[in-house]
Design an enzyme around this catalytic site. Structure first.
Site, PDB file in Angstrom:
ATOM      1  N   ALA A 272      -8.879  -1.160  -4.319  1.00  0.00           N
ATOM      2  CA  ALA A 272      -7.705  -1.309  -3.457  1.00  0.00           C
ATOM      3  C   ALA A 272      -8.217  -1.236  -2.027  1.00  0.00           C
ATOM      4  CB  ALA A 272      -6.686  -0.210  -3.730  1.00  0.00           C
ATOM      5  N   CYS A 273      -8.150  -2.324  -1.294  1.00  0.00           N
ATOM      6  CA  CYS A 273      -8.998  -2.450  -0.123  1.00  0.00           C
ATOM      7  C   CYS A 273      -8.317  -3.158   1.036  1.00  0.00           C
ATOM      8  CB  CYS A 273     -10.257  -3.242  -0.500  1.00  0.00           C
ATOM      9  SG  CYS A 273     -10.893  -2.881  -2.146  1.00  0.00           S
ATOM     10  N   GLY A 274      -9.067  -3.247   2.157  1.00  0.00           N
ATOM     11  CA  GLY A 274      -8.668  -4.058   3.289  1.00  0.00           C
ATOM     12  C   GLY A 274      -9.499  -5.324   3.311  1.00  0.00           C
TER      13      GLY A 274
ATOM     14  N   ASN B 250      -8.207  -7.582  -2.525  1.00  0.00           N
ATOM     15  CA  ASN B 250      -7.415  -6.378  -2.312  1.00  0.00           C
ATOM     16  C   ASN B 250      -6.405  -6.282  -3.438  1.00  0.00           C
ATOM     17  OD1 ASN B 250      -5.923  -4.193  -1.303  1.00  0.00           O
ATOM     18  ND2 ASN B 250      -4.574  -5.554  -0.144  1.00  0.00           N
TER      19      ASN B 250
END
Length: 409
Positions: free
Chosen positions: A26-28, A256
């Site tokens: 879960a990211c940018g 993401n």
């Protein structure tokens, strides 16, 4: 966040509650590009700002200085590499497009063995290694935990006699080498992770937080590093042990969110391997299997399949992305009939990889992004009057004068 060695991960998988097949991210994510394909150092500068302002989208370790991972995918800076290889190795690179390059993560103990094995694999794929390059790095800027598993980093350059006369064949051979390097090295128990291997793009990544990436690799702050695109990623791993290899971007995309249909997607891809045929790869098609490699996160699996559709399936990158991650199209009255027909056809050839997910992808020719049909990982983009496009999972990651914005969505 805990960083484990390869042996510790194996022990955790065998004796603990951690399940490698449930790896999630879960990211940018975001990118900057010139839609006219004009290269500049400003693209890198803006990408750095974008990445560093997504620090809150990444995680840090128990030492407060080791990140879950950060990276950037750009076009190959040909002039920079040409000059550096000449200085280090005394070799002249072939014209741009007639060589492929990539960064490898190796181990000090098995470096010579990995290097020889890679060169043997290249010859078997009809390629030749023309140079190895040692990258300038600064390990003092990274965290103590990240330093414990820091790999030996080298850049490789490969070419072939037919690279100019048959570029399509050359591209296929490069992809074959990339896949063979993974499967063959794994069997030999030699550490060799290929961050990317391409004629058009290069990936720099590692066990960093967002402020460490550009400090660690000297290339990234070199004024001669010119590119027309830069795709960045700040990683927040969920249900996973971070590592240098798992940092993103992957070879063709940054992700993401998560893929919640992953087990079914992987099983169906494996089932298809038994009936696949290729007029280009012929008997070598088997050497590309398994399409989805072992021990990857959901993002890595997604990247494997998209890479396969482009390089072995003959699809354009946008077509591959739309096939794997379709929009909610059936009841969209605003969608064109032609686009609905495409999605109807794609639904018969592959099941959706459902998120929630935001994917940003690039192969050097195309750069783009797509949301899955759940729409729960939004993104926003701005187009400016100097023909630069900024897309990210956040608002406000770049300071763009409002009067220069031509369009925003």
């Amino acid at each position: 966040m805990v960083i484990l060695t390869k042996e510790q991960k194996q022990e955790a998988a065998n004796t603990g509650l951690w399940l490698p097949q449930l790896e999630r991210d879960a990211c940018g994510v975001g990118f900057v590009c010139s839609i006219k394909g004009v290269t500049s150092s400003k693209i890198m500068s803006d990408a750095r700002t974008m990445l560093e302002r997504m620090a809150h989208r990444g995680a840090c370790g128990c030492d407060n200085d080791s990140g879950d991972g950060a990276g950037v995918l750009t076009a190959i800076p040909d002039d920079l590499y040409r000059k550096s290889v000449k200085e280090q190795d005394g070799s002249d690179l072939p014209p741009f497009g007639q060589y492929a390059t990539g960064i490898l993560f190796l181990e000090e103990e098995s470096y010579k063995q990995a290097k020889e094995a890679f060169q043997d694999l290249a010859r078997a794929c009809g390629l030749r290694v023309i140079a190895w390059r040692k990258l300038g790095t600064n390990r003092e800027c990274i965290g103590e935990e990240a330093r414990k598993t820091e790999p030996l980093i080298r850049q490789v350059f490969v070419s072939a006699e037919y690279a100019e006369s048959d570029p399509a064949k050359f591209e296929r051979s490069v992809y074959l080498l990339r896949k063979q390097a993974v499967s063959s090295m794994t069997k030999q128990e030699v550490e060799c992770y290929v961050c990317s291997l391409s004629t058009s793009t290069i990936v720099y990544k590692g066990q960093f937080n967002t402020h460490q990436l550009f400090k660690y690799y000297e290339d990234l702050t070199n004024p001669e590093y010119q590119t027309h695109l830069a795709l960045v990623h700040s990683r927040f791993s969920t249900n996973t042990f971070p590592s240098w290899n798992r940092a993103q971007p992957n070879r063709i995309l940054a992700h993401n969110g998560e893929i919640n249909t992953l087990r079914g997607n992987i099983n169906l891809m494996r089932a298809r391997e038994g009936v696949m045929k290729s007029k280009h790869y012929r008997d070598d098609l088997q050497k590309l299997f398994p399409i989805v490699e072992e021990g990857l996160t959901d993002s890595g699996c997604l990247d494997n399949v998209m890479e396969f559709l482009v390089h072995a399936g003959g699809r354009s990158l946008p077509e591959a992305a739309m096939t794997m991650v379709p929009e909610a199209w059936e009841k969209d009255d605003d969608m064109s009939t032609e686009k609905k027909h495409f999605y109807r056809w794609a639904a018969m050839s592959m099941e959706p990889w459902d998120g929630p997910a935001l994917l940003a992808f690039s192969d050097g020719r195309y750069i783009g992004a797509i949301l899955d049909r759940n729409g729960l990982r939004p993104a926003r983009y701005y187009l400016t009057e100097d023909d630069h496009l900024y897309l990210s999972s956040e608002v406000g990651v770049n300071d763009i004068p409002i009067e220069s914005v031509v369009k925003k969505v």
